[in-house]
Each structure stands twice: as structure tokens, then as C-alpha cells.
Design an enzyme around this catalytic site. Structure first.
Site, PDB file in Angstrom:
ATOM      1  CE  LYS A 247      -3.986   1.996   2.370  1.00 35.82           C
ATOM      2  NZ  LYS A 247      -3.586   3.374   2.306  1.00 35.82           N
ATOM      3  NE  ARG A 267     -10.465   8.788  -2.377  1.00 37.84           N
ATOM      4  CZ  ARG A 267     -10.162   7.926  -1.441  1.00 37.84           C
ATOM      5  NH1 ARG A 267      -8.917   7.637  -1.200  1.00 37.84           N
ATOM      6  NH2 ARG A 267     -11.088   7.362  -0.722  1.00 37.84           N
ATOM      7  CD  GLU A 295      -1.906   6.089  -3.773  1.00 35.18           C
ATOM      8  OE1 GLU A 295      -2.999   5.660  -4.216  1.00 35.18           O
ATOM      9  OE2 GLU A 295      -1.816   6.763  -2.741  1.00 35.18           O
ATOM     10  NE  ARG A 408     -14.942   3.393   2.169  1.00 33.42           N
ATOM     11  CZ  ARG A 408     -13.730   3.903   1.979  1.00 33.42           C
ATOM     12  NH1 ARG A 408     -12.672   3.129   2.107  1.00 33.42           N
ATOM     13  NH2 ARG A 408     -13.574   5.163   1.683  1.00 33.42           N
TER      14      ARG A 408
HETATM   15  P1  AMP Z   1      -7.066   4.808   2.636  1.00 39.14           P
HETATM   16  O1  AMP Z   1      -6.755   6.107   1.939  1.00 39.14           O
HETATM   17  O2  AMP Z   1      -6.284   4.577   3.869  1.00 39.14           O
HETATM   18  O3  AMP Z   1      -8.546   4.597   2.774  1.00 39.14           O
HETATM   19  O4  AMP Z   1      -6.579   3.634   1.669  1.00 39.14           O
HETATM   20  C1  AMP Z   1      -7.061   3.464   0.397  1.00 39.14           C
HETATM   21  C2  AMP Z   1      -6.129   4.134  -0.582  1.00 39.14           C
HETATM   22  O5  AMP Z   1      -4.868   3.495  -0.604  1.00 39.14           O
HETATM   23  C3  AMP Z   1      -6.587   4.020  -2.008  1.00 39.14           C
HETATM   24  O6  AMP Z   1      -7.581   4.942  -2.319  1.00 39.14           O
HETATM   25  C4  AMP Z   1      -5.303   4.279  -2.774  1.00 39.14           C
HETATM   26  O7  AMP Z   1      -5.156   5.668  -2.970  1.00 39.14           O
HETATM   27  C5  AMP Z   1      -4.221   3.816  -1.818  1.00 39.14           C
HETATM   28  N1  AMP Z   1      -3.439   2.665  -2.292  1.00 39.14           N
HETATM   29  C6  AMP Z   1      -2.102   2.557  -2.179  1.00 39.14           C
HETATM   30  N2  AMP Z   1      -1.652   1.415  -2.668  1.00 39.14           N
HETATM   31  C7  AMP Z   1      -2.725   0.731  -3.134  1.00 39.14           C
HETATM   32  C8  AMP Z   1      -2.910  -0.534  -3.765  1.00 39.14           C
HETATM   33  N3  AMP Z   1      -1.888  -1.354  -4.010  1.00 39.14           N
HETATM   34  N4  AMP Z   1      -4.174  -0.891  -4.103  1.00 39.14           N
HETATM   35  C9  AMP Z   1      -5.222  -0.079  -3.856  1.00 39.14           C
HETATM   36  N5  AMP Z   1      -5.114   1.128  -3.265  1.00 39.14           N
HETATM   37  C10 AMP Z   1      -3.879   1.545  -2.899  1.00 39.14           C
END
Ligand code: AMP
Length: 551
Positions: A247, A267, A295, A408
Site C-alpha cells: 500500500k 480521486r 498511485e 467500498r
Molecule cells: P485509505 O486512503 O487509507 O482509505 O486507503 C485506500 C487508498 O490506498 C486508495 O484509495 C489508494 O489511494 C491507496 N493505495 C495505495 N496502494 C494501493 C494498492 N496497491 N491498491 C489499492 N489502493 C492503494
């Protein structure tokens, strides 16, 4: 032809009622009367945006230009407008009040229709070059002169992107559904794919929802992930082979490419291509029409830079050469939605991933790192590896899942942070194996409970070689009983341990066991009477059960 006045009056009525049903009724009876030009425009205005989100079009009418126009038209002095503003806190509401006393009047008032508003905004958005600032101001001023006070109120609110009438896009979707006899689910699904409530309304009205599909240069809403607190919770949920992806902490970006055109959308579906000319250049080299999801993150010498560096870089709309060198970026691609005329969102992730792997990507783009994992241990290992490399954690994905625009769900589950830590004391220790055979590297630790110590786990990882050497000496000095490989020691060394989960267990006398414990720190600053209690262990256990139930 619907007048803008009717729009404004309906908006006022929507504001006046707090009942959601009534808001939807008012709106749907208005929408059904509109023709096919007016309908998409009105739906956008009710959702507080002027044009489809993905267009580059902008009217550039912020607070200050609107404020100055109103001051001039009403011949106001000093801070007169400021005083009224303080009463309302909303420039639209203020404008309605002060325009009643308008001094400058228009001789020939145009009757404003919804379509005419859109045409004018469109003309303003197309302005450019020398003198365009003055022309924009004159055109906006002209609009105000044609407005009645209630119309001016909504003109301002729409331009500022905030209606404040208790309406969210979800209710606009509901009103479209009600007006044209569709379900909310159908309308929402189309709107998530199209990312434009206006186009969605048009298709619904024409009964052409089947045409709501991914198109190049029409950004679609991003698929989102749910959260589970631990690797075990994720493994329990899937109970099968899944992808554990690193991530990355950057900016989510959807890339569209066709021929010699490239667009990068944020986004919020805004066009952010200008901020990344280096990436645009790289994408141009890929000989395909495609839509990618990924990303953008700042990376130097293969290591991620802090997110703040990226923020610094995007603060200016067009980055300078210096900042592009100082903060190089890479686009980590993790999905593909469209390739050479083929919409791929219904294909399973495993197929989309294979497609991605078959593309030749230039250096500025690289695929997200994936481990195929099948249990909690493997998820945990991938998580720790990702953290060690400086990334945020994992997004674990179901290889059979479709790409679900704007949703989601548990097709993607993120694992970000560790649970809280516990302060514990070492009560026993063992020599390690392999390269750690000569040092005491396995520690059994306990929490306190009414004057007794209760064991909750054993930890092997987290310390440096130097720290292990120190611990070996220290433990020997605290020896109470020596059982050969196992030593019982005086409880003096306090550790802060992180863990993945707490389980009930009869392995230890506490009745609980930490899962995947890792030593965060030797707490030289703490003594054994300051460690955590069994009660706290129970509390975390219960809390985590709650999280699992809800998740
Ligand atoms: P969060 O912002 O903590 O809700 O986490 C989701 C976000 O992580 C997504 O919207 C992406 O912007 C980010 N992200 C980073 N790496 C990945 C990945 N490998 N797959 C999907 N999302 C990712």
C-alpha cells in the site's frame, strides 16, 4: 423552457423542508418537466457543480470577484457587505438580501433560462488570453444584472460549489430514480461509472442505462477498500488464496491514454495532468488505448519520499524543472479498466493483473508489488516487508473480484497499522536457533494481575543484533533457575510489544496469547510495576472482537 427562477424556487422549497422524502418529491416533480438539454444541467446544479467533474472547464469565479461585483452593483460603502455577511455566513444568502436594494439596474433584462445559464458559463470558461479577466468580470456582472435576488442567490451558490439546502448528490440520484421510474441502485451504479450526475440523468430519462459504461477520457469513480484490523481477521475473512499488495502513500490517479492524448484524473475526478508533465510524457510512449488505476508516489533511489514532498510538488499547478528533479515520482499501477476498446471492469482481477503484466511500461511506471498469500502468517510477513520498505501496509485483494467503480467493499481490504502495544516484563528466556544459537533471543513475557505475573506470549523478533547481545548478558545476570536451554529470570526487563491480535489460549497461564508479537522497544525507562495489566489484555481482546463483528 425552464427558467432559472423555477430552479431557484424549487431549491428554496427543498431547503425549507427537513424531510428527505419531501425533498426528493419536490425535486423529482421538477426534473420530470425538464427537456433533455435542461435535465443534466439542473441535476449538476442541484449537486453543486457547474460542468461534468472531469472537464477542464472552469469559470474561475471565487469569493473575491463575486464580492466586488455585488459591492459595485449595490453601491455599497466601506465594509457594509462584510457586516451583512457576518449575519448569514453564506455569500448567496447575503446577495439575496442586498440585491433587493440594488442601485444599478439593467434596462433590458434577459429572462434567464437554465440552458442560457449553462451557455454563459460555458462562454466564460472558454475565455483566455489577454484581457480575459475583465471580460469574465463583465459577463458575470451581466448575469447578476439579469438576476432577481433569489436567482442571484443561487447563481452565487452554484459558482461557489455549495448550495447549503440540505441536498447531497445521493438525494439527487434518488430524485432522478423517482422521476423516471428506476431504482436508486440502478441510478447510483450508472453515476458511479459515469462520474457525472448530469449524464446519468440523461441516460435514465432516455431509458438507456445500458449505455452507462466506462469510456476513455471520462474518469470513473475509484474502487475503494474496507479495513480489517489484523492479518488474521483478513485471512479468516477470505479463507483462500489472495493478493497482498503493497500500500503506497501517494495520490490516487486514474490515467487515460488514447493516441497522442493523456489525461490524469484525481480521486475527485479532476484533471490533474498539468501537475505531472513527466508522467504524461512517459505514458505517451505506451502504444495502447487504456485506462489505468494506481498511485503516484514520490520516490528517490528506489525508496519512498515523505508524502509532504509530493504535496510541495503539486502546490504549483505546473511544477518547475527543479522540483521535478528534487521530487521524482513513479506511478505504481495496480489496475486496468480498459485496453484497446475492451472494457475490463467485469473481468476478474487475476486477468486484469495478467493483462497489466503483459504491457511494456516505461520506467516512470511500475506495477504494484504483489505477494500471493494464503494465511495470516503470510499476510503478516508481507505486511511487515511492506512497512520495512517504507510503505504504508497492505491492500489485500480478491483475485476473482471485478473492478467496482466507486464502491467500498471487501473485495479489497486494507491493513495499515498495528494494534496498540503492550508493556510486558520478561519472565523466562531461551537460546535462539541457527545464527542465533549462541545468544538468548527468545523471550517469554507477562503482564500483571493482582500482584501476580501472567504470561501472554513469546517474542523472537524486533531487536537488533546489538540489542540481543545486551539482552543475553542482562538475562544471565537475572537468572533464577537454569533448565539448560530455558532460563527463568527475575522480572525486571520491560519490553514494549506490538502484535497482530489477542487470542484466547490455554498455552499460557493468563488464558490469552498475543499473535505475532514483535518487540518494539526495550523500555529501559520502565520498571516491572509499570507494565500493563491482564485487564487491559482482556479489554483489547473484547474491543477487537467488536471490530471483527462490525467489519
Ligand atoms: P485509505 O486512503 O487509507 O482509505 O486507503 C485506500 C487508498 O490506498 C486508495 O484509495 C489508494 O489511494 C491507496 N493505495 C495505495 N496502494 C494501493 C494498492 N496497491 N491498491 C489499492 N489502493 C492503494
Amino acid at each position: 423552457m425552464a427558467r432559472f427562477l423555477e430552479f431557484a424556487e424549487v431549491a428554496d422549497k427543498v431547503k425549507a423542508t427537513s424531510s428527505k422524502n419531501e425533498k426528493v418529491s419536490l425535486l423529482s416533480s421538477f426534473l420530470i418537466k425538464l427537456d433533455d438539454v435542461e435535465l443534466p444541467i439542473a441535476c449538476r446544479y442541484f449537486s453543486a457543480y457547474l460542468f461534468p467533474k472531469w472537464t477542464e472547464k472552469e469559470v474561475f469565479a471565487g469569493y473575491s470577484i463575486l464580492w466586488n461585483i455585488v459591492v459595485e452593483l449595490c453601491n455599497m460603502r466601506g465594509n457594509e457587505l462584510g457586516e451583512v455577511y457576518r449575519k448569514y455566513g453564506d455569500l448567496g444568502d447575503v446577495v439575496q438580501e442586498v440585491l433587493v436594494k440594488r442601485v444599478v439596474q439593467s434596462l433590458f433584462k434577459r429572462e434567464l433560462t437554465i440552458a442560457e445559464m449553462d451557455r454563459t458559463f460555458d462562454r466564460i470558461a472558454r475565455l483566455g488570453g489577454k484581457g480575459s479577466l475583465d471580460v469574465r468580470r463583465d459577463m458575470l456582472r451581466g448575469l447578476f444584472l439579469d438576476c432577481s435576488p433569489i436567482e442571484a442567490k443561487y447563481l452565487v451558490k452554484i459558482l461557489l460549489g455549495e448550495l447549503r439546502i440540505g441536498l447531497v448528490e445521493g438525494l439527487v440520484e434518488e430524485s432522478i430514480a423517482k422521476a423516471f421510474g428506476k431504482t436508486l441502485e440502478e441510478v447510483r451504479a450508472a453515476n458511479l461509472i459515469l462520474g457525472d450526475v448530469g449524464e446519468t440523468a440523461s441516460l435514465v430519462a432516455k431509458d438507456e442505462l445500458d449505455k452507462a459504461t466506462i469510456q476513455i477520457f471520462r474518469p470513473t469513480n475509484f474502487m475503494l477498500a474496507e479495513t480489517l484490523p489484523t492479518a488474521s481477521a483478513i485471512a479468516d475473512y477470505y479463507q483462500k488464496l489472495v493478493y497482498a499488495e503493497q500500500k503506497y502513500d501517494g495520490i490516487r490517479a486514474e490515467v487515460h491514454k488514447h493516441g497522442s492524448k493523456v489525461k490524469i484524473y484525481s480521486r475527485r475526478l479532476e484533471d490533474i495532468s498539468w501537475s505531472f508533465p513527466d508522467l504524461v510524457q512517459a505514458i505517451l510512449k505506451i502504444p495502447h488505448s487504456m485506462i489505468l488505476d494506481g498511485e503516484i508516489l514520490p520516490v528517490k533511489d528506489d525508496a519512498p519520499l515523505p508524502f509532504q514532498d509530493l504535496q510541495r510538488r503539486i502546490r504549483k499547478k505546473v511544477p518547475t524543472k527543479d522540483i521535478m528533479e528534487e521530487v521524482p515520482i513513479v506511478y505504481k499501477v495496480f489496475d486496468i479498466l480498459y485496453l484497446n476498446e475492451e472494457v475490463m471492469i467485469e473481468s476478474p482481477l487475476s486477468k486484469r493483473r495478467k493483462t497489466l503484466e503483459s504491457l511494456k511500461l516505461p520506467a516512470k511506471l511500475s506495477l504494484s508489488h504483489i505477494d500471493t498469500v494464503k494465511n495470516a502468517e503470510e499476510i503478516q510477513r508481507a505486511f511487515e516487508h511492506s512497512k520495512e520498505l517504507g510503505y504504508e501496509g497492505l491492500v489485500v485483494k480478491d483475485p476473482t473480484s471485478p473492478y467496482w467503480p466507486g464502491r467500498r467493499g471487501k473485495y479489497w481490504i486494507k491493513l495499515k497499522k498495528e494494534l496498540e502495544t503492550l508493556d510486558v516484563v520478561i519472565v523466562a528466556a531461551e537460546y535462539g536457533n541457527g545464527k542465533r544459537a549462541g545468544v538468548i533471543s527468545d523471550y517469554t513475557f507477562a503482564v500483571k494481575n493482582n500482584g501476580e505475573l501472567k504470561v501472554v506470549g513469546k517474542a523472537y523478533s524486533g531487536l537488533t543484533d546489538q540489542e540481543i547481545e545486551y539482552m543475553t548478558e542482562r538475562i544471565k545476570s537475572l537468572l533464577i533457575e537454569d533448565h539448560g536451554y530455558r532460563m527463568i529470570v527475575r522480572p525486571e526487563i520491560v519490553l514494549e510489544v506490538a502484535f497482530d491480535a489477542i487470542q484466547k489460549s490455554d498455552r499460557h497461564d493468563s488464558g490469552y496469547a498475543l499473535r505475532f508479537p514483535r518487540i518494539k522497544k526495550i523500555r529501559h525507562d520502565k520498571s516491572a510495576d509499570e507494565i500493563d495489566t491482564l485487564q487491559r489484555v482482556k479489554d483489547i481482546y473484547n474491543m477487537q472482537k467488536g471490530v471483527k463483528r462490525d467489519g
